[in-house]
Design a protein around this motif. Structure first.
Motif, PDB file in Angstrom:
ATOM      1  N   GLU A   1       0.667  -1.172   0.065  1.00 57.12           N
ATOM      2  CA  GLU A   1      -0.062  -0.016   0.032  1.00 57.12           C
ATOM      3  C   GLU A   1       0.863   1.122  -0.180  1.00 57.12           C
ATOM      4  N   PHE A   2       0.443   2.058  -0.924  1.00 56.77           N
ATOM      5  CA  PHE A   2       1.325   3.384  -0.985  1.00 56.77           C
ATOM      6  C   PHE A   2       0.479   4.651  -0.586  1.00 56.77           C
ATOM      7  N   LYS A   3       0.703   5.368   0.427  1.00 58.55           N
ATOM      8  CA  LYS A   3      -0.195   6.369   0.874  1.00 58.55           C
ATOM      9  C   LYS A   3       0.606   7.487   1.647  1.00 58.55           C
ATOM     10  N   ASP A   4       1.932   7.653   1.134  1.00 56.08           N
ATOM     11  CA  ASP A   4       2.776   8.672   1.443  1.00 56.08           C
ATOM     12  C   ASP A   4       3.223   9.597  -0.027  1.00 56.08           C
ATOM     13  N   SER A   5       2.285   9.793  -0.739  1.00 53.28           N
ATOM     14  CA  SER A   5       2.668  10.825  -1.672  1.00 53.28           C
ATOM     15  C   SER A   5       2.592  12.402  -1.600  1.00 53.28           C
ATOM     16  N   LYS A   6       3.765  12.961  -1.808  1.00 55.44           N
ATOM     17  CA  LYS A   6       3.621  14.332  -1.673  1.00 55.44           C
ATOM     18  C   LYS A   6       3.071  15.225  -3.111  1.00 55.44           C
TER      19      LYS A   6
ATOM     20  N   PRO B   1      -1.117  14.286  -2.629  1.00 56.66           N
ATOM     21  CA  PRO B   1      -1.281  14.126  -1.134  1.00 56.66           C
ATOM     22  C   PRO B   1      -2.619  13.889  -0.805  1.00 56.66           C
TER      23      PRO B   1
ATOM     24  N   THR C   1      -4.335   7.309  -1.280  1.00 58.24           N
ATOM     25  CA  THR C   1      -3.764   5.699  -1.033  1.00 58.24           C
ATOM     26  C   THR C   1      -4.058   4.639  -2.158  1.00 58.24           C
TER      27      THR C   1
ATOM     28  N   GLU D   1       8.643   8.708  -6.639  1.00 56.34           N
ATOM     29  CA  GLU D   1       7.820   8.119  -5.473  1.00 56.34           C
ATOM     30  C   GLU D   1       7.474   6.618  -5.579  1.00 56.34           C
TER      31      GLU D   1
ATOM     32  N   ALA E   1      10.098   3.230  -4.290  1.00 57.25           N
ATOM     33  CA  ALA E   1       8.955   2.442  -3.144  1.00 57.25           C
ATOM     34  C   ALA E   1       9.261   0.945  -3.705  1.00 57.25           C
TER      35      ALA E   1
END
Length: 579
Positions: free
Chosen positions: A42-47, A50, A53, A141, A145
């Motif tokens: 799961e990727f939920k740290d995008s700048k 923002p 998820t 990103e 990851a």
């Protein structure tokens, strides 16, 4: 009763047989068992996007050794086209290289309370828009990851960084997202599979067929798929738009292939043809995808195989490139208040150690360098030894042009409000007067080759204005004349310095790159710079056939097939343009 029982048994046997047949058919249609390994995170740290998820799936083939960086395939909308199974087969047959697949769904911003509020769905925002945001999301990103993962047996994930080793795909909005990533970053993605692509008027995608024809060619190979019964709705006609894309690629000489069918807006057709299309995308690897030579206009102006060359670097903000009668180029590093000289051999040296924060500058017919010294609100003319003399004062100008008859025009932007910029005329005798008001941010300035028309760029819009110069220096017939392209992520063109060639074409420094306009106001070509920055340009070299570009901390040059026209020379009448 017995007869009914026989009939019932026969019917039951038939139904069971049909069920078994359907089950067998269903199993037959299922993708074969995967030989490679699937990882998920799961990727939920995008700048960049923002709050979003998403769950990313990563296919790792069994042939991957964990040591050699693998080729990469990125797919939008998650797993499509039975891609992992297709990769299993093609890699085993050595018809494509060892490849890691990264399958990414669009982001969702979860509502604080899903029982009372709807999530925000980012698909159109991420996929349909032009610009580099989605490409940066992948490169800055998602792929980093992915490289933090490892397989169950401990193999580290190592991805090739070369665009020649990467492909990208999707359907519908995912297809235009794939193409946009390659279009913005051909150094990172060169091979594109596009199914039922959404190149229509949702978020600017309808501009692509035009931009492809005007932009300097890029190393991209693309396969297009669509059906004649695809969507025809408020945003446009998908079927026509995909064919327009193919025509534009062909016009510029790109490697493009297609498969047109009769299907609707679904993935059936693209899934059927994906294996063969994918082999075509990766044909002859590792031979690089070729950059096409471009349109007839491009080949008439540029040498297709001769690109930009670095002249100098390490500056803070370069501006004001100007050429003297010998072809030597002078430019400013505005924050450092220095003026540099580039000789005919390309050697850079300091001309002025202190130039009062000069910005725009130009050589006059008397051989002096006329500079807009913004630090002291003056126009200063420097002789060949660097001795300066004040020409005018009392305003913080931006750029300047000096005509062969000694007349001068200076742009005076509305630095504070960007509403009421001025153009100031300085006569050969030094008399000063305002000859125009009203541009939001007057910036670059030059004349037509015959020196009868004055051109002024408005950075805060997408226009370059044209005026007719009158005998007394006044201006008439003001017109928003040259129509510039604006990058999708910005509201302003950033139009800055300008020059003309002997054919009457106008070269405008913009955020998109150099936009080359014909004399009647239409952009024919867009040429980006290597670092994506551009403030000003001039023609230099002994024959004025080399473009010098001020690009932030760097200066670049590029040999061209045409010659620049200088205002210090006698006016020349350019040929009549096509109307």
């Amino acid at each position: 009763m017995r007869r009914i029982s026989i009939r019932f048994f026969a019917a039951l046997t038939f139904v069971m047989g049909l069920g078994l047949s359907l089950l067998a058919q269903e199993k037959k249609n299922e993708p074969p068992k995967l030989e490679g390994e699937m990882l998920r995170f799961e990727f939920k740290d995008s700048k960049i996007f923002p709050g979003t998820t998403r769950t990313v799936s990563v296919y790792v083939p069994r042939q991957y050794d964990g040591k050699t960086p693998a080729c990469v395939h990125v797919n939008q909308d998650g797993i499509q086209f039975n891609a992992p199974q297709v990769f299993d087969k093609l890699i085993a047959a050595r018809e494509i290289p060892v490849m890691i697949g990264v399958f990414i769904p669009p982001g969702v911003v979860k509502a604080a309370d899903s029982s009372k509020a709807l999530d925000r769905f980012n698909r159109s925002y991420e996929y349909d828009g032009l610009g580099d945001a989605y490409a940066r999301f992948l490169l800055e990103e998602i792929l980093p990851a992915v490289e933090k993962l490892q397989t169950q047996d401990g193999r580290a994930i190592r991805l090739s960084k070369s665009g020649n080793d990467r492909s990208i795909a999707g359907t519908s909005s995912g297809a235009i997202a794939a193409f946009t990533a390659a279009w913005e970053r051909p150094d990172a993605f060169t091979r594109v599979f596009s199914g039922i692509g959404t190149y229509v008027g949702l978020r600017g995608g309808h501009n692509y067929p035009t931009l492809i024809r005007k932009m300097e060619p890029k190393p991209i190979r693309i396969f297009l798929e669509d059906g004649s019964n695809d969507n025809n709705i408020y945003g446009g006609d998908w079927w026509i738009a995909n064919q327009a894309m193919e025509r534009s690629f062909q016009f510029m000489g790109y490697e493009v292939d297609h498969n047109w069918g009769e299907g609707r807006h679904d993935g059936r057709h693209s899934t059927e043809l994906f294996p063969d299309a994918f082999k075509w995308l990766w044909k002859n690897w590792p031979e690089p995808v070729k950059t096409p030579e471009g349109s007839a206009d491009f080949k008439k102006t540029f040498f297709p195989k001769e690109g930009w060359k670095l002249v100098g670097e390490g500056y803070q903000a370069t501006e004001g490139p100007a050429v003297n009668a010998n072809g030597e180029v002078f430019f400013n590093d505005v924050p450092r208040s220095k003026t540099y000289k580039v000789d005919l051999e390309g050697k850079v040296s300091v001309f002025l150690e202190a130039n009062s924060r000069s910005d725009g500058q130009i050589f006059g017919p008397d051989g002096r360098l006329y500079a807009v010294a913004s630090g002291v609100d003056k126009i200063i003319a420097y002789d060949p030894k660097g001795v300066g003399a004040d020409i005018a004062s009392g305003f913080k100008g931006n750029d300047i042009v000096v005509l062969q008859n000694g007349s001068k025009y200076v742009t005076f932007p509305d630095w504070a409000n960007r509403r009421q910029s001025e153009i100031i005329y300085i006569s050969p005798m030094g008399e000063k007067k305002v000859v125009d008001k009203g541009l939001r941010f007057s910036n670059g300035i030059c004349t037509s080759p015959d020196q009868t028309l004055l051109y002024v760029s408005d950075s805060a819009t997408h226009w370059v204005y044209s005026y007719q110069i009158q005998p007394d220096g006044s201006l008439k017939y003001k017109q928003k004349f040259f129509h510039l392209h604006v990058r999708d992520s910005e509201d302003e063109s950033g139009a800055d310095g300008m020059r003309v060639d002997t054919e009457g074409n106008l070269y405008v420094a913009t955020r998109y790159g150099i936009q080359i306009c014909d004399p009647v106001g239409r952009v024919h070509m867009i040429v980006p710079t290597p670092n994506g920055k551009l403030a000003n340009l001039t023609f230099g070299g002994k024959n004025f056939d080399t473009i010098y570009a001020c690009c932030g901390d760097k200066i670049y040059s590029r040999k061209v097939k045409i010659k620049g026209c200088n205002a210090f020379q006698d006016p020349i009448k350019p040929p009549r343009p096509g109307l």
